[in-house]
Enzyme design. Structure first.
Site, short mmCIF file in Angstrom:
data_model
loop_
_atom_site.label_atom_id
_atom_site.label_comp_id
_atom_site.label_asym_id
_atom_site.label_seq_id
_atom_site.Cartn_x
_atom_site.Cartn_y
_atom_site.Cartn_z
N LYS A 53 0.56 -1.39 -0.28
CA LYS A 53 0.13 -0.62 0.27
C LYS A 53 1.05 0.94 -0.01
O LYS A 53 0.30 1.93 -0.50
CB LYS A 53 -0.80 -0.14 1.24
N GLN A 97 -3.81 -1.95 10.05
CA GLN A 97 -4.28 -2.75 9.40
C GLN A 97 -4.41 -4.14 10.15
O GLN A 97 -4.25 -4.51 11.78
CB GLN A 97 -2.70 -3.52 8.39
N ASP A 120 -10.92 2.66 4.57
CA ASP A 120 -11.59 1.27 4.29
C ASP A 120 -12.57 0.49 3.74
O ASP A 120 -12.83 -0.08 4.11
CB ASP A 120 -10.86 -0.23 5.70
#
Ligand code: NAP
Length: 285
Positions: A53, A97, A120
């Site tokens: 990412k 994460q 997200d």
């Protein structure tokens, strides 16, 4: 039939390149989108995901930063970091994460990320917007599957789609996006009595389960289009999906490989969400 590959590397590059004019428009206004990733503990898979990412960010000239906390960090420390990033003007996207160590409440902490920076798409506000058919920042893997569908010009209106898996991260948002585009959608789970009976009716099959060979060629309708979301590490270290690629590719018309399929799209969709968040947060009223 031998299926053609739906190339995630290629399609994700297209998606990322398409962001350049939007980045240029932001740059004119002095805005550089910024993504902050929070990593708790040492999980090799999470390290790889975060590295991919942040690399995608730097390739396109976005700001990215990684905040690392020890595996035994207190929840208050993590919440304090989230709160600081929520109000940091140079950061437009915050991602936590997952998975987190078991002493931390992943759901509760995820929901502390302000919705406007929730790249997200897991906050209740963003999930609710998706349910209402007014998506804002939506979950990245589902966005990635939809971008592949659009790139491949796969007709959705009236198509039968089966989504295998009902997670909040992947299965449910993918099903919602397919519904909103006019597909007739069946969602299968571990409780489904006869999975093959459903998948054999499907023009489009999306599999997000986390178990290799959950769907095999004999469970598919000839010509079906197959999206394999699964990422499973085999004992020999190789990565495989949830679909038995060898048998499925003899029956399907198109199929995503693992690796090189949906995973690439998830990263690209995250970057697009970060750009979208920067555009939305910087709107002058
Ligand atoms: P998850 O939260 O564990 O959900 C798995 C789902 O699969 C559950 O809904 C479960 O049903 C269902 N399931 C389990 N066994 C089944 C079976 N035999 N038949 C039908 N359904 C079954 O997993 P997830 O987060 O959605 O992730 C799924 C996979 O995708 C994992 O391999 C993950 O690593 C991968 N993934 C990939 C990407 C990417 O970018 N490519 C992104 C995210 C996740 P119940 O609800 O009934 O238990």
């Amino acid at each position: 039939m031998t299926a053609s590959l739906i190339d995630g590397a290629l399609i994700s590059r297209h998606l990322l390149e398409s962001l350049r004019p939007r980045l240029a428009a932001l740059a004119v206004r002095g805005i550089k989108p910024g993504l902050a990733a929070i990593l708790v503990g040492e999980n090799p898979a999470s390290e790889v995901y975060v590295r991919n990412k942040t690399r995608a960010c730097s390739d396109l000239g976005l700001k990215s930063e990684v905040h690392r906390l020890n595996a035994d960090c207190a929840e208050a420390e993590l919440l304090g970091l989230v709160q600081r990033l929520n109000v940091e003007p140079s950061i437009h996207g915050v991602l936590l994460q997952l998975p987190l160590p078991p002493h931390l409440d992943a759901d509760g902490i995820t929901r502390k990320i302000v919705a406007s920076k929730d790249v997200d798409g897991f906050s209740w506000e963003n999930l609710g917007a998706l349910v209402a058919g007014r998506p804002q920042l939506a979950p990245c893997t589902a966005l990635g599957v939809m971008a592949m569908i659009d790139h491949e010009a796969i007709p959705l209106e009236g198509a039968n789609a089966v989504v295998v898996g009902r997670s909040v991260a992947v299965g449910k948002p993918t099903a919602l996006m397919l519904i909103s585009r006019g597909a007739t959608v069946t969602v299968c789970t571990s409780k489904t009595r006869d999975l093959a009976r459903h998948t054999r009716e499907a023009d489009i099959v999306v599999v997000a389960v986390g178990k290799p060979a959950t769907v095999t060629g004999e469970m598919l309708k000839p010509g079906a289009v197959v999206f394999d979301v699964g990422i499973n590490r085999l004992p020999d270290g190789k990565i495989t999906g949830d679909v038995d690629f060898a048998s499925a590719s003899l029956v399907a018309s198109r199929i995503t490989p693992v690796p090189g399929g949906v995973g690439r799209m998830t990263v690209a969709a995250l970057i697009e969400n970060t750009v979208r968040a920067a555009e939305t947060l910087s709107v002058v009223v």
